[in-house]
Design a protein around this motif. Structure first.
Motif, short mmCIF file in Angstrom:
data_model
loop_
_atom_site.label_atom_id
_atom_site.label_comp_id
_atom_site.label_asym_id
_atom_site.label_seq_id
_atom_site.Cartn_x
_atom_site.Cartn_y
_atom_site.Cartn_z
N UNK A 115 0.82 -1.21 0.00
CA UNK A 115 0.00 0.00 0.00
C UNK A 115 0.86 1.26 0.00
N UNK A 116 2.17 1.05 -0.15
CA UNK A 116 3.10 2.19 -0.23
C UNK A 116 3.12 3.05 1.03
N UNK A 117 3.01 2.38 2.16
CA UNK A 117 3.13 3.10 3.41
C UNK A 117 4.57 3.05 3.91
N UNK A 118 5.26 1.98 3.59
CA UNK A 118 6.67 1.85 3.92
C UNK A 118 7.39 1.27 2.70
N UNK A 119 8.69 1.42 2.66
CA UNK A 119 9.43 0.91 1.49
C UNK A 119 10.83 0.50 1.92
N UNK A 120 10.94 -0.68 2.51
CA UNK A 120 12.23 -1.20 2.96
C UNK A 120 13.16 -1.43 1.77
N UNK A 121 14.45 -1.41 2.04
CA UNK A 121 15.41 -1.70 0.98
C UNK A 121 15.56 -3.22 0.88
N UNK A 122 16.29 -3.65 -0.13
CA UNK A 122 16.44 -5.07 -0.34
C UNK A 122 17.89 -5.53 -0.25
N UNK A 123 18.06 -6.67 0.38
CA UNK A 123 19.35 -7.36 0.34
C UNK A 123 19.06 -8.65 -0.41
N UNK A 124 19.30 -8.62 -1.71
CA UNK A 124 18.87 -9.75 -2.52
C UNK A 124 17.36 -9.68 -2.59
N UNK A 125 16.71 -10.67 -2.07
CA UNK A 125 15.25 -10.60 -2.08
C UNK A 125 14.70 -10.29 -0.69
N UNK A 126 15.57 -10.24 0.26
CA UNK A 126 15.10 -9.99 1.62
C UNK A 126 14.92 -8.51 1.92
N UNK A 127 13.94 -8.25 2.75
CA UNK A 127 13.65 -6.86 3.12
C UNK A 127 14.51 -6.43 4.30
N UNK A 128 14.95 -5.21 4.25
CA UNK A 128 15.64 -4.63 5.39
C UNK A 128 15.02 -3.28 5.69
N UNK A 129 14.64 -3.12 6.96
CA UNK A 129 13.91 -1.92 7.34
C UNK A 129 14.85 -0.89 7.96
N UNK A 130 14.76 0.30 7.45
CA UNK A 130 15.62 1.38 7.91
C UNK A 130 14.97 2.16 9.05
N UNK A 131 15.75 3.07 9.55
CA UNK A 131 15.26 3.98 10.58
C UNK A 131 14.02 4.73 10.10
N UNK A 132 14.05 5.08 8.87
CA UNK A 132 12.91 5.79 8.28
C UNK A 132 11.65 4.92 8.33
N UNK A 133 11.82 3.66 7.94
CA UNK A 133 10.68 2.74 7.98
C UNK A 133 10.14 2.62 9.40
N UNK A 134 11.04 2.55 10.34
CA UNK A 134 10.60 2.41 11.72
C UNK A 134 9.81 3.64 12.17
N UNK A 135 10.30 4.79 11.77
CA UNK A 135 9.58 6.02 12.11
C UNK A 135 8.19 6.03 11.50
#
Lengths: 130, 130
Positions: A28-48
């Motif tokens: 729904x485009x509320x958060x947009x984690x980055x990717x390590x390969x296919x895995x999601x990694x959540x940044x400080x921004x995502x947490x906020x």
DNA sequence: GTCTCGACTTACGTTAACGTAAAGCTTCCT
DNA sequence: AGGAAGCTTTACGTTAACGTAAGTCGAGAC
């Protein structure tokens, strides 16, 4: 703790949500984690953002509303016009919540008096006494 | 007025609902109008039940809950055991409503204080100031 | 007879926020 | 090599209370 990047599992534990929820929010485009390969990694921004999303939910904001509010803040000028718009939205929501509470209070009083008045909540229907 | 039997249209006007709603309630076995050919005719009993259904809705009862409560009353003993069960259900619902109101009040207070505290509802997310 | 009105039945559509099942990568361990 | 774990995507399922569209039917009106 206080790592830079969290996995989906770590996010789930930190915020007490399911993976499905995080992926759903992403779709729904509320958060947009980055990717390590296919895995999601959540940044400080995502947490906020997630913090705000969950807070918004407690206030009864719909996800779509939160998305719009979050997007306002992505477009820069935190100090100016957009902030006012957010505040306005919050005030509107507050008014809605107060009205909702008032209606609920009314219903509560009504139901309580029904109960006190002999518990005849169903008094309205008697098999046609005439 | 005060006729014995009402058509679906008359019912809709009397209770401010749509025909779809009445047919829907019928399909859920909340009401059971008699038939004149294929047309529905609503009796005094139907009107009583609908009154209760709509009242229940205001109290936040689900239709299925109302159906069960109404059925209790159809099984006779209005004065005995079943009445107690209905009262118990009403008390439960009342407790739910009160809790809901309390939660809402909390959320309202929280949101209001956020607004007063500088309107920084979104304070939690700052682009990583360090 | 034909038109039209109101009522009827059947059945798919709507909304929100995920749940859940199915099936396929990668790694890591042994 | 052979799992087992944990991640991934895709996509259908869920709940409540009706809305809405499509097509039918009987009864008056003309």
């Amino acid at each position: 703790m206080d790592q830079e990047l969290l996995t989906i599992r770590e996010m789930c534990e930190a915020f007490d949500v399911t993976p499905r929820t995080l992926r759903f929010y992403e779709s729904k485009e509320l958060i947009s984690p980055i990717r390590d390969g296919q895995k999601r990694l959540y940044t400080r921004r995502d947490r906020g953002r997630l913090t705000l999303i969950l807070r918004g939910k407690r206030f009864g904001f719909a996800l779509e509303e939160m998305r719009q509010l979050l997007n306002l803040y992505d477009r820069g000028d935190q100090k100016g016009e957009q902030l006012k718009r957010t505040v306005a939205a919050a005030r509107e929501r507050l008014a809605q919540m107060e009205q909702q509470r008032d209606e609920l209070t009314e219903a509560i009083d009504e139901l309580r008096s029904q109960l006190e008045a002999g518990a005849e909540m169903l008094a309205a229907f008697r098999p046609a006494a005439e």
